[in-house]
Design an enzyme around this catalytic site. Structure first.
Site, PDB file in Angstrom:
ATOM      1  N   GLU A 373       0.813  -1.222   0.000  1.00  0.00           N
ATOM      2  CA  GLU A 373       0.000   0.000   0.000  1.00  0.00           C
ATOM      3  C   GLU A 373       0.844   1.268   0.000  1.00  0.00           C
ATOM      4  O   GLU A 373       0.582   2.223   0.731  1.00  0.00           O
ATOM      5  CB  GLU A 373      -1.005  -0.052   1.157  1.00  0.00           C
ATOM      6  CG  GLU A 373      -1.921  -1.262   1.033  1.00  0.00           C
ATOM      7  CD  GLU A 373      -2.871  -1.460   2.208  1.00  0.00           C
ATOM      8  OE1 GLU A 373      -2.838  -0.647   3.152  1.00  0.00           O
ATOM      9  OE2 GLU A 373      -3.641  -2.436   2.178  1.00  0.00           O
ATOM     10  N   GLU A 480      -5.608 -10.267  -3.493  1.00  0.00           N
ATOM     11  CA  GLU A 480      -6.426 -10.384  -2.273  1.00  0.00           C
ATOM     12  C   GLU A 480      -7.919 -10.257  -2.618  1.00  0.00           C
ATOM     13  O   GLU A 480      -8.651  -9.517  -1.951  1.00  0.00           O
ATOM     14  CB  GLU A 480      -6.036  -9.301  -1.258  1.00  0.00           C
ATOM     15  CG  GLU A 480      -4.570  -9.289  -0.869  1.00  0.00           C
ATOM     16  CD  GLU A 480      -4.244  -8.217   0.167  1.00  0.00           C
ATOM     17  OE1 GLU A 480      -5.177  -7.748   0.859  1.00  0.00           O
ATOM     18  OE2 GLU A 480      -3.063  -7.845   0.278  1.00  0.00           O
TER      19      GLU A 480
END
Length: 604
Positions: A373, A480
């Site tokens: 991220e 994910e």
């Protein structure tokens, strides 16, 4: 008798691309990308504009109006090509507009849009993406940036972003994206650029509606093309005589497309969970167990007991592991003791962390999420300098050079509203990392989390983002994938998975889902008794659909059969129709083969 096939390979690699004659591909600063020079004139509107009126401005600016402040005018190139210019802008949404009618349940693919931004009184240097027929190229020149987005203003007043492109002076670049219509309504098409001193030039606009059935048909076509190859098996006796009516039995033993699922610590002590997982999946990511806050809760007291046990289970069951993660840039998810370290203390702690975890699992993983991220957060950069992430990539690669290093991010494919994570920003960040001295040789990958909320996923935006990122030539993994709770959750999960599997740039998919018994409560595949939920039924269906189903086939008079096979490993048994003897072979259908011919020799 088992023996390997040798010889008789016919490899046909056919790449069909369309590039205008003014484009020339060449390498840039990092060898993962290719660039194309500016288009002097834009290409024709796809689908003849679809539902857009006067898409190529043949009739001047008829059908188009001003939105916001500023003004519009007609532009004409030296070669007589007509386009429209929004000028005198003072607000990002000051642009041109056309009203269209959207029908509920349809996907609207936005393509054929080209933009140069003309920056007055500025010498500026911007990058450009050109996408056409699935082929994309990126060119970067020296200077700043000017993003242009397409925005749909719904009848409710809601502004929905449909995609964007980084544009440059004098270069026509294709903007690609789309929306899904939740209701039937009127909508205005607008263009947004925060570079308000810029004129926006627009030409050859296309907005094409597709039903979900049409979209699904394209997915199926792409899966057939990208994930399979055709092979002709010819069975002959040792003397060369064809074995008419030979019986072929074909069984796939391994798939080359990684389609997996995360796992968590519950799997260590639950035989039911272990059986459920090993029956389905050969690729995994641990949810939390390799993260820093799990392995070093107290400074200086590392504990890999849980992660080691999960690695052991995976290895015993031939399950490949994606390492998740070395670092997470979100300040919230640092170990508690890390949050208040000084810069010098953090640097030492981070060095110890990367040495410890990467060295421990070196050679045992297929990937590392090197930084998690990094588009949304910058904990390490703020404390250690702007090159912190690039330096960690370099060190991780030194410690584990045979493992692919991923930048793992959310909202790049699932939420067009998140400007931080749009595909152009992703590419810029990745280029910064890989252009850092010493990082040019890193095996890098693009990690897209794919946490879709409830409601219909915007597959048109997802596809356009994958197209853009696919232009890098780097492997893309959906890392994910899950879908928010919704009465149609199983249907939406299937749509996302099919979209990922059908895209040629996607090289693997890992879902962040699982059984209720292991604490999964968002997208649940099995209840507490390990019986399938509707989402679990979807996953099992796709696992079966995306592998070759064992077949018994009778050869023709020439002893031949021809059949499409998914990429992967196969066991083939040939039965002699005269003696009933069986001869076994192994065969691998590789990704770079579209058509193959294999000659099998049978001893009578």
């Amino acid at each position: 008798m088992m023996k390997m096939i040798a010889g008789g390979w016919l490899l046909v690699l056919h790449i069909s691309i369309f590039l205008p004659s003014v484009c020339r591909i060449h390498a840039v600063s990092y060898d993962y990308s290719a660039t194309t020079e500016c288009l002097i004139e834009p290409q024709r509107a796809q689908y003849e504009g679809g539902i857009i009126s006067n898409p190529d401005f043949t009739h001047g600016i008829q059908g188009w109006t001003v939105f916001g402040q500023g003004a519009v005018k007609e532009g004409i190139s030296n070669d007589g090509n007509r386009y429209i210019v929004a000028h005198g802008r003072s607000h990002p949404l000051d642009s041109i507009s056309q009203e269209v009618r959207l029908e509920k349940g349809k996907l609207y693919s936005f393509s054929g849009m080209s933009f140069p931004i003309y920056l007055k009184k500025k010498k500026i240097f911007l990058s450009c993406i050109f996408l056409q027929n699935g082929i994309s190229a990126w060119v970067q020149i020296n200077g700043g940036r000017g993003n242009v987005a397409v925005v749909f203003k719904m009848s409710s007043g809601e502004l929905v972003r449909g995609g964007q492109v980084t544009a440059r002076n004098g270069c026509w670049c294709l903007l690609k994206g789309g929306v899904f219509a939740n209701i039937s309504s009127r909508a205005e098409i607008l263009f947004e650029s925060k570079t308000t001193e810029a004129e926006i030039w627009v030409d050859n606009v296309s907005l094409q509606p597709f039903t979900m059935e049409q979209w699904r048909s394209h997915q199926d076509e792409s899966i057939d093309k990208e994930r399979q190859g055709k092979v002709r098996f010819e069975a002959r006796y040792a003397n060369g005589t064809a074995i008419e009516g030979a019986g072929f039995s074909i069984k796939q033993t391994k798939s080359d497309f990684p389609f997996g699922c995360c796992m968590n610590y519950h799997i260590i002590n639950s035989t039911d969970y272990q059986h459920w997982f090993a029956l389905r999946f050969r690729h995994t990511t641990f949810t939390n167990e390799m993260k820093w806050y799990s392995t070093e809760k107290i400074q200086g007291q590392e504990n890999y007991t849980v992660a080691d046990a999960m690695v052991s289970f995976a290895q015993k069951n031939s399950i490949s592991i994606r390492g998740h993660n070395i670092f997470w840039d979100n300040p919230k998810y640092q170990p508690e003791w890390v949050k208040n370290l000084t810069s010098d203390e953090l640097r030492k702690a981070a060095e110890q962390r990367i040495e410890s975890v990467v060295s421990r699992y070196a050679g045992q993983l297929i990937a590392w999420d090197a930084m998690n991220e990094n588009l949304h957060f910058n904990f390490f950069e703020d404390k250690l300098g702007k090159n912190a992430t690039a330096e960690y990539y370099a060190r991780a690669y030194q410690l584990d050079p045979d493992t692919t290093m991923f930048l793992n991010e959310y909202n790049t494919i699932e939420d067009c509203r998140d400007e931080k994570a749009n595909p152009f920003n992703y590419m810029t960040k990745l280029d910064e990392i890989l252009s850092y001295p010493g990082n040019q040789g890193i095996s890098a990958g693009i990690g897209l989390q794919g946490h879709f909320g409830s409601g219909q996923p915007n597959l048109a935006y997802m596809r356009s983002s994958l197209d853009i990122l696919g232009s890098t030539g780097l492997p893309i993994w959906l890392t994910e994938v899950d879908v928010g709770k919704d009465p149609n959750q199983a249907e939406y999960l299937e749509q996302v998975l099919r979209e990922g599997h059908s895209h040629p740039a996607v090289k693997g998919i890992i879902m962040f889902v699982g059984p209720a018994n292991a604490g999964f409560n968002n997208t649940v595949l099995a209840d507490k008794d390990f019986k399938n939920t509707p989402a679990g039924d979807v996953v099992d269906k796709l696992i079966d659909e995306w592998k070759f189903q064992t077949k018994e086939i009778k050869a023709d008079g020439k002893g031949s059969i021809e059949i499409p096979l998914f990429h992967g490993d196969y066991n083939i048994t040939v039965k002699d129709p005269v003696s009933s003897s069986l001869t076994g072979f192994s065969y691998k259908m590789t990704k770079d083969v579209t058509r193959d011919t294999v000659h099998l020799r049978i001893n009578a």
